[in-house]
Every structure is written in C-alpha cells, then in structure tokens.
Design an enzyme around this catalytic site. Sequence first.
Site, PDB file in Angstrom:
ATOM      1  N   ASN A   1       3.572  -8.372  10.014  1.00  0.00           N
ATOM      2  CA  ASN A   1       4.150  -7.121   9.515  1.00  0.00           C
ATOM      3  C   ASN A   1       3.431  -5.919  10.135  1.00  0.00           C
ATOM      4  O   ASN A   1       2.284  -5.636   9.783  1.00  0.00           O
ATOM      5  CB  ASN A   1       4.021  -7.106   7.989  1.00  0.00           C
ATOM      6  N   PRO A   2       4.072  -5.201  11.070  1.00  0.00           N
ATOM      7  CA  PRO A   2       3.398  -4.077  11.725  1.00  0.00           C
ATOM      8  C   PRO A   2       3.006  -2.971  10.750  1.00  0.00           C
ATOM      9  O   PRO A   2       2.030  -2.247  10.981  1.00  0.00           O
ATOM     10  CB  PRO A   2       4.426  -3.570  12.737  1.00  0.00           C
ATOM     11  N   GLY A   3       3.777  -2.824   9.646  1.00  0.00           N
ATOM     12  CA  GLY A   3       3.445  -1.788   8.654  1.00  0.00           C
ATOM     13  C   GLY A   3       2.106  -2.074   7.991  1.00  0.00           C
ATOM     14  O   GLY A   3       1.263  -1.177   7.833  1.00  0.00           O
ATOM     15  N   LYS A   4       1.876  -3.322   7.614  1.00  0.00           N
ATOM     16  CA  LYS A   4       0.590  -3.693   7.016  1.00  0.00           C
ATOM     17  C   LYS A   4      -0.547  -3.476   8.018  1.00  0.00           C
ATOM     18  O   LYS A   4      -1.616  -2.978   7.667  1.00  0.00           O
ATOM     19  CB  LYS A   4       0.597  -5.176   6.625  1.00  0.00           C
TER      20      LYS A   4
ATOM     21  N   ASP B   1      -1.355 -10.657   0.794  1.00  0.00           N
ATOM     22  CA  ASP B   1      -0.096 -11.054   0.162  1.00  0.00           C
ATOM     23  C   ASP B   1       0.254 -10.019  -0.894  1.00  0.00           C
ATOM     24  O   ASP B   1      -0.566  -9.702  -1.764  1.00  0.00           O
ATOM     25  CB  ASP B   1      -0.185 -12.446  -0.464  1.00  0.00           C
TER      26      ASP B   1
ATOM     27  N   PHE C   1       7.260   1.189   5.070  1.00  0.00           N
ATOM     28  CA  PHE C   1       8.032  -0.013   5.401  1.00  0.00           C
ATOM     29  C   PHE C   1       8.419  -0.680   4.092  1.00  0.00           C
ATOM     30  O   PHE C   1       8.005  -0.262   3.003  1.00  0.00           O
ATOM     31  CB  PHE C   1       7.194  -0.963   6.286  1.00  0.00           C
TER      32      PHE C   1
HETATM   33  P1  IMP Z   1       4.439 -10.150   1.920  1.00  0.00           P
HETATM   34  O1  IMP Z   1       3.072  -9.829   1.431  1.00  0.00           O
HETATM   35  O2  IMP Z   1       4.518  -9.986   3.407  1.00  0.00           O
HETATM   36  O3  IMP Z   1       4.928 -11.497   1.419  1.00  0.00           O
HETATM   37  O4  IMP Z   1       5.373  -9.012   1.342  1.00  0.00           O
HETATM   38  C1  IMP Z   1       6.394  -9.214   0.422  1.00  0.00           C
HETATM   39  C2  IMP Z   1       7.464  -8.145   0.576  1.00  0.00           C
HETATM   40  O5  IMP Z   1       6.974  -6.914   0.099  1.00  0.00           O
HETATM   41  C3  IMP Z   1       7.925  -7.919   2.007  1.00  0.00           C
HETATM   42  O6  IMP Z   1       9.316  -7.680   1.985  1.00  0.00           O
HETATM   43  C4  IMP Z   1       7.184  -6.659   2.439  1.00  0.00           C
HETATM   44  O7  IMP Z   1       7.924  -5.906   3.367  1.00  0.00           O
HETATM   45  C5  IMP Z   1       7.057  -5.930   1.120  1.00  0.00           C
HETATM   46  N1  IMP Z   1       5.830  -5.134   1.073  1.00  0.00           N
HETATM   47  C6  IMP Z   1       4.564  -5.591   1.181  1.00  0.00           C
HETATM   48  N2  IMP Z   1       3.696  -4.567   1.099  1.00  0.00           N
HETATM   49  C7  IMP Z   1       4.450  -3.460   0.922  1.00  0.00           C
HETATM   50  C8  IMP Z   1       4.128  -2.089   0.806  1.00  0.00           C
HETATM   51  O8  IMP Z   1       2.973  -1.654   0.846  1.00  0.00           O
HETATM   52  N3  IMP Z   1       5.163  -1.247   0.621  1.00  0.00           N
HETATM   53  C9  IMP Z   1       6.470  -1.663   0.574  1.00  0.00           C
HETATM   54  N4  IMP Z   1       6.830  -2.925   0.719  1.00  0.00           N
HETATM   55  C10 IMP Z   1       5.821  -3.829   0.901  1.00  0.00           C
END
Ligand code: IMP
Length: 191
Positions: free
Chosen positions: A8-11, A61, A149
């Site tokens: 996830n590039p946003g993370k 996560d 994101f």
């Molecule tokens: P995961 O941790 O990658 O399994 O994230 C679960 C879902 O939550 C994914 O659809 C991510 O895009 C979303 N997500 C995770 N962190 C954030 C955040 O900080 N803001 C908005 N959406 C998030």
Amino acid sequence: MVTFVTTNPGKAQEAESYLGESVAQHAFDYPEPQTDSFAEVAAHGARVAHEHVGGPVIVDDAGLSIAGLEGFPGPFSSYVKETLGIDRVSRLARREPDQSAAFHTVVGYCDGDPVDGDGVTVDDGTPPVALFEGVVDGRIVAPRGEGGFGYDPIFEHDGRTFAEMTTAEKNAVSHRGQALSAFADWYGDRT
Ligand code: IMP
C-alpha cells in the site's frame, strides 16, 4: 534501517513522512490469517515479512470500525472497500443514528531476536514480534477531500476528513501516527 513491508503506497508514504530515512519500503503481499484480531494479523505478517526480507521489518494491519454497524467492516475493511466501495459504506453508515467510528492500526516489528521494553506488547511466537497499537475516533461522513487513501475521504476527525489533511497533519492524530510514534520511541532505545 527498517523495511516497511506493504503493498500500500499510502501506508508507505505515511511511514516515510513519520520515520524519515530510517525506513525503506518493500512491496510484498503476505497472506493474512482469518481472524478478527489486528494484532494476530500483524504478528503473523511481521514473521512472514522478516523471513522474506531477512532483516528488521515492520508491517501494519489496519481497519475501520463503524459503531452504528456493530463494528463493521473491521477486519474485513480491505474486502469491503474492494466490493462495496467507500461511497456505499458511507451511505450505509449515515442511515444509522450513530455515525461514530474508529480507525485501528497494529504495527508489528520483527528482527528475529527477542523483544521487550516499555510500551511494547510482545507476541511470543517464533520469532517474537513487538506490537504497537494506535486508535483514532471520528465519524463517517459523505466523501470529502483529495488526499490520503482508502477510507480517508469518509473518515472525519475534528471537523476535517483525513483526505482533507496533509500526510503530516494526518500522522499527528491518526491511528498509524500513534502506532509509529510508539514504535519509534521503542526502536530508538533498541538501536
Ligand atoms: P490493511 O491494513 O491493508 O488490511 O487495510 C485494510 C483496509 O483499510 C484497506 O482497504 C486500506 O486501504 C484501508 N486503510 C488502512 N489504513 C487506512 C488509513 O489510514 N486510512 C484509510 N483507509 C485505510
């Protein structure tokens, strides 16, 4: 140098903004176990990522819990975003009297060695994983903002959605910012 293992590039951008040059991103999609515990997913991911990378790693996560929908989508946040999409999640939530919500993150760190110290929760599997949690309260609104994101456009905290904040502003209050802050404090003492 710690490797943040995520696709996830946003993370990755948020971690880089918070931790600076001490972190590098590596895109590797580890399988997530079927569990409603963010900590269990992060611990498993950190072990698999460490084995894959061979050095110190962090994984993250995260999930969104909407009070009026009994905590949904919670551990299914990723699947629900891909299937329903954030507009429909927003509409569903706004039909409920209670639109409050919380974002959770657990950051897992693993370098193969024992972990301990202040402010850390340890998952005692093999190898052990240090876990750092962050939670932020907010409410679900109609989508606003161009930044961030995932669910950021529909998650409002203190009058602005996360998508209306810069990365630094979001990190200052967010679930991920809190978890990264706890990790950075602990890791600073370890190195
Ligand atoms: P995961 O941790 O990658 O399994 O994230 C679960 C879902 O939550 C994914 O659809 C991510 O895009 C979303 N997500 C995770 N962190 C954030 C955040 O900080 N803001 C908005 N959406 C998030």
